[in-house]
Design a protein around this motif. Sequence first.
Motif, PDB file in Angstrom:
ATOM      1  N   ALA A  48       0.805  -1.217   0.000  1.00  0.00           N
ATOM      2  CA  ALA A  48       0.000   0.000   0.000  1.00  0.00           C
ATOM      3  C   ALA A  48       0.839   1.268   0.000  1.00  0.00           C
ATOM      4  O   ALA A  48       0.309   2.351   0.150  1.00  0.00           O
ATOM      5  N   LEU A  49       2.148   1.161  -0.151  1.00  0.00           N
ATOM      6  CA  LEU A  49       3.000   2.351  -0.112  1.00  0.00           C
ATOM      7  C   LEU A  49       2.648   3.306  -1.245  1.00  0.00           C
ATOM      8  O   LEU A  49       2.355   2.877  -2.364  1.00  0.00           O
ATOM      9  N   PRO A  50       2.688   4.613  -0.968  1.00  0.00           N
ATOM     10  CA  PRO A  50       2.375   5.596  -2.016  1.00  0.00           C
ATOM     11  C   PRO A  50       3.389   5.534  -3.159  1.00  0.00           C
ATOM     12  O   PRO A  50       4.509   5.031  -3.003  1.00  0.00           O
ATOM     13  N   ASP A  51       2.970   6.084  -4.281  1.00  0.00           N
ATOM     14  CA  ASP A  51       3.830   6.123  -5.462  1.00  0.00           C
ATOM     15  C   ASP A  51       4.960   7.124  -5.253  1.00  0.00           C
ATOM     16  O   ASP A  51       4.716   8.321  -5.067  1.00  0.00           O
ATOM     17  N   HIS A  52       6.189   6.646  -5.280  1.00  0.00           N
ATOM     18  CA  HIS A  52       7.343   7.515  -5.017  1.00  0.00           C
ATOM     19  C   HIS A  52       7.490   8.581  -6.092  1.00  0.00           C
ATOM     20  O   HIS A  52       7.801   9.746  -5.803  1.00  0.00           O
ATOM     21  N   THR A  53       7.260   8.198  -7.340  1.00  0.00           N
ATOM     22  CA  THR A  53       7.401   9.152  -8.445  1.00  0.00           C
ATOM     23  C   THR A  53       6.466  10.337  -8.273  1.00  0.00           C
ATOM     24  O   THR A  53       6.841  11.488  -8.520  1.00  0.00           O
ATOM     25  N   ALA A  54       5.233  10.077  -7.832  1.00  0.00           N
ATOM     26  CA  ALA A  54       4.268  11.161  -7.623  1.00  0.00           C
ATOM     27  C   ALA A  54       4.745  12.100  -6.520  1.00  0.00           C
ATOM     28  O   ALA A  54       4.626  13.326  -6.628  1.00  0.00           O
ATOM     29  N   ASP A  55       5.314  11.537  -5.450  1.00  0.00           N
ATOM     30  CA  ASP A  55       5.805  12.382  -4.361  1.00  0.00           C
ATOM     31  C   ASP A  55       7.036  13.176  -4.785  1.00  0.00           C
ATOM     32  O   ASP A  55       7.213  14.330  -4.380  1.00  0.00           O
ATOM     33  N   VAL A  56       7.876  12.572  -5.607  1.00  0.00           N
ATOM     34  CA  VAL A  56       9.043  13.290  -6.132  1.00  0.00           C
ATOM     35  C   VAL A  56       8.587  14.445  -7.024  1.00  0.00           C
ATOM     36  O   VAL A  56       9.134  15.551  -6.957  1.00  0.00           O
ATOM     37  N   ARG A  57       7.587  14.196  -7.821  1.00  0.00           N
ATOM     38  CA  ARG A  57       7.069  15.256  -8.694  1.00  0.00           C
ATOM     39  C   ARG A  57       6.547  16.433  -7.864  1.00  0.00           C
ATOM     40  O   ARG A  57       6.795  17.600  -8.191  1.00  0.00           O
ATOM     41  N   ARG A  58       5.850  16.127  -6.783  1.00  0.00           N
ATOM     42  CA  ARG A  58       5.360  17.190  -5.902  1.00  0.00           C
ATOM     43  C   ARG A  58       6.511  17.962  -5.262  1.00  0.00           C
ATOM     44  O   ARG A  58       6.451  19.184  -5.108  1.00  0.00           O
ATOM     45  N   LEU A  59       7.573  17.246  -4.893  1.00  0.00           N
ATOM     46  CA  LEU A  59       8.748  17.900  -4.308  1.00  0.00           C
ATOM     47  C   LEU A  59       9.329  18.933  -5.265  1.00  0.00           C
ATOM     48  O   LEU A  59       9.578  20.090  -4.875  1.00  0.00           O
ATOM     49  N   PHE A  60       9.535  18.554  -6.507  1.00  0.00           N
ATOM     50  CA  PHE A  60      10.145  19.483  -7.452  1.00  0.00           C
ATOM     51  C   PHE A  60       9.196  20.619  -7.840  1.00  0.00           C
ATOM     52  O   PHE A  60       9.649  21.723  -8.154  1.00  0.00           O
ATOM     53  N   THR A  61       7.907  20.355  -7.791  1.00  0.00           N
ATOM     54  CA  THR A  61       6.952  21.445  -8.000  1.00  0.00           C
ATOM     55  C   THR A  61       7.111  22.494  -6.909  1.00  0.00           C
ATOM     56  O   THR A  61       7.135  23.705  -7.176  1.00  0.00           O
ATOM     57  N   GLU A  62       7.248  22.037  -5.663  1.00  0.00           N
ATOM     58  CA  GLU A  62       7.434  22.970  -4.544  1.00  0.00           C
ATOM     59  C   GLU A  62       8.766  23.714  -4.657  1.00  0.00           C
ATOM     60  O   GLU A  62       8.850  24.907  -4.367  1.00  0.00           O
ATOM     61  N   LEU A  63       9.805  23.011  -5.066  1.00  0.00           N
ATOM     62  CA  LEU A  63      11.136  23.622  -5.152  1.00  0.00           C
ATOM     63  C   LEU A  63      11.208  24.727  -6.206  1.00  0.00           C
ATOM     64  O   LEU A  63      12.070  25.613  -6.122  1.00  0.00           O
ATOM     65  N   THR A  64      10.349  24.664  -7.195  1.00  0.00           N
ATOM     66  CA  THR A  64      10.402  25.651  -8.282  1.00  0.00           C
ATOM     67  C   THR A  64       9.400  26.795  -8.108  1.00  0.00           C
ATOM     68  O   THR A  64       9.339  27.688  -8.944  1.00  0.00           O
ATOM     69  N   LYS A  65       8.637  26.777  -7.024  1.00  0.00           N
ATOM     70  CA  LYS A  65       7.701  27.879  -6.788  1.00  0.00           C
ATOM     71  C   LYS A  65       8.444  29.141  -6.355  1.00  0.00           C
ATOM     72  O   LYS A  65       9.522  29.072  -5.766  1.00  0.00           O
ATOM     73  N   GLU A  66       7.841  30.276  -6.657  1.00  0.00           N
ATOM     74  CA  GLU A  66       8.414  31.560  -6.272  1.00  0.00           C
ATOM     75  C   GLU A  66       7.546  32.238  -5.218  1.00  0.00           C
ATOM     76  O   GLU A  66       6.363  31.914  -5.072  1.00  0.00           O
ATOM     77  N   TRP A  67       8.157  33.166  -4.486  1.00  0.00           N
ATOM     78  CA  TRP A  67       7.402  33.955  -3.509  1.00  0.00           C
ATOM     79  C   TRP A  67       6.291  34.729  -4.226  1.00  0.00           C
ATOM     80  O   TRP A  67       6.519  35.235  -5.332  1.00  0.00           O
ATOM     81  N   PRO A  68       5.107  34.763  -3.656  1.00  0.00           N
ATOM     82  CA  PRO A  68       4.693  34.330  -2.311  1.00  0.00           C
ATOM     83  C   PRO A  68       4.085  32.937  -2.262  1.00  0.00           C
ATOM     84  O   PRO A  68       3.547  32.539  -1.224  1.00  0.00           O
ATOM     85  N   ALA A  69       4.181  32.178  -3.357  1.00  0.00           N
ATOM     86  CA  ALA A  69       3.559  30.846  -3.386  1.00  0.00           C
ATOM     87  C   ALA A  69       4.449  29.773  -2.783  1.00  0.00           C
ATOM     88  O   ALA A  69       3.988  28.669  -2.490  1.00  0.00           O
ATOM     89  N   ASN A  70       5.743  30.079  -2.585  1.00  0.00           N
ATOM     90  CA  ASN A  70       6.655  29.045  -2.095  1.00  0.00           C
ATOM     91  C   ASN A  70       6.537  28.866  -0.583  1.00  0.00           C
ATOM     92  O   ASN A  70       5.882  29.639   0.108  1.00  0.00           O
ATOM     93  N   ARG A  71       7.195  27.835  -0.078  1.00  0.00           N
ATOM     94  CA  ARG A  71       7.243  27.556   1.358  1.00  0.00           C
ATOM     95  C   ARG A  71       8.616  26.964   1.681  1.00  0.00           C
ATOM     96  O   ARG A  71       9.401  26.641   0.782  1.00  0.00           O
ATOM     97  N   THR A  72       8.903  26.805   2.956  1.00  0.00           N
ATOM     98  CA  THR A  72      10.189  26.246   3.361  1.00  0.00           C
ATOM     99  C   THR A  72      10.224  24.743   3.097  1.00  0.00           C
ATOM    100  O   THR A  72       9.294  24.018   3.454  1.00  0.00           O
ATOM    101  N   ILE A  73      11.305  24.293   2.471  1.00  0.00           N
ATOM    102  CA  ILE A  73      11.523  22.884   2.154  1.00  0.00           C
ATOM    103  C   ILE A  73      12.558  22.322   3.127  1.00  0.00           C
ATOM    104  O   ILE A  73      13.644  22.888   3.280  1.00  0.00           O
ATOM    105  N   ASN A  74      12.232  21.209   3.775  1.00  0.00           N
ATOM    106  CA  ASN A  74      13.146  20.574   4.723  1.00  0.00           C
ATOM    107  C   ASN A  74      13.786  19.331   4.113  1.00  0.00           C
ATOM    108  O   ASN A  74      13.087  18.369   3.767  1.00  0.00           O
ATOM    109  N   VAL A  75      15.103  19.388   3.992  1.00  0.00           N
ATOM    110  CA  VAL A  75      15.882  18.228   3.559  1.00  0.00           C
ATOM    111  C   VAL A  75      16.534  17.646   4.812  1.00  0.00           C
ATOM    112  O   VAL A  75      17.321  18.316   5.477  1.00  0.00           O
ATOM    113  N   VAL A  76      16.184  16.399   5.148  1.00  0.00           N
ATOM    114  CA  VAL A  76      16.676  15.773   6.372  1.00  0.00           C
ATOM    115  C   VAL A  76      17.682  14.685   6.012  1.00  0.00           C
ATOM    116  O   VAL A  76      17.437  13.867   5.115  1.00  0.00           O
ATOM    117  N   VAL A  77      18.816  14.689   6.730  1.00  0.00           N
ATOM    118  CA  VAL A  77      19.852  13.678   6.535  1.00  0.00           C
ATOM    119  C   VAL A  77      19.950  12.865   7.825  1.00  0.00           C
ATOM    120  O   VAL A  77      20.283  13.396   8.882  1.00  0.00           O
TER     121      VAL A  77
END
Length: 273
Positions: A48-77
């Motif tokens: 039942a795990l979610p589709d990784h490709t879909a989540d990756v696509r959402r990540l890059f959509t967020e990364l390419t947004k500009e102010w004021p539509a953008n938000r803080t992105i957390n990369v955790v190591v």
Amino acid sequence: MTITVSSRTLAITMLTMLAVLIGSIGVAGAQARADHTTATGATEPEGALPDHTADVRRLFTELTKEWPANRTINVVVHGHSVPSGYHQTPQVKPFESYPFMVYQGLNARFPTAVMNTITTSIGGENSVQGAARFRRDVLRHQPDLLLIDYAINDTNLPLDEVERAWRDMITVARRNHVPIVLLTPTGTVPHDLSNPDDPLSIRAELIRRLGGDYDIPVADVSARWQEALDSGTPKESLLSHYYHPNKAGHELAAAEILRTIDAMRAEAGQSSS
């Protein structure tokens, strides 16, 4: 007599209301526990795990947004002493270590994104210990991207325990729609990554297999490390300690991680221009 009946009726009414309230709380509590179990992935089937490709696509959509539509992105190591920034122990050099280098690379690629790079790593820790605190220490940061790096310290553990710990972290992250990059290890003084029977090579191969099993990307740092040695780079020129890379070793790791992220972006259908 009338007063006695009224009091008894009132008491019965209050007891009935209390029973209904307790029952409601019990149902709500059970539902909350069920919701929490679903969120942390304790009982859902692995299929039942979610589709990784879909989540990756959402990540890059967020990364390419500009102010004021953008938000803080957390990369955790999440990992051990290497992503923690230890060089010659006890010296820590975060600005000469791959988490910061990856941050710089992502900033160059996504100049309108606001990003945090958060290290939840602990020096000396292995994946079993990291999995035990994963929900508390990793998910609390609501990661948009997760890197996992534990293989060096996993050489002291049975392989089946290592595999269970990595699978647990991967599964919990994916059930929470967190895109993941798995890391094979940087080299060390005592290990020989050119030898497939070396304990570190065996764990690197396990990580590659897990990437295939879950269809998630692997930054194959071990392969790039061995390629550098095969091309004539002395091992000691990449190390600051028995087990820790120096700045050059971290640069090698960061380059492979960023290459992997670039490939993820291309597969998500986004231009890197």
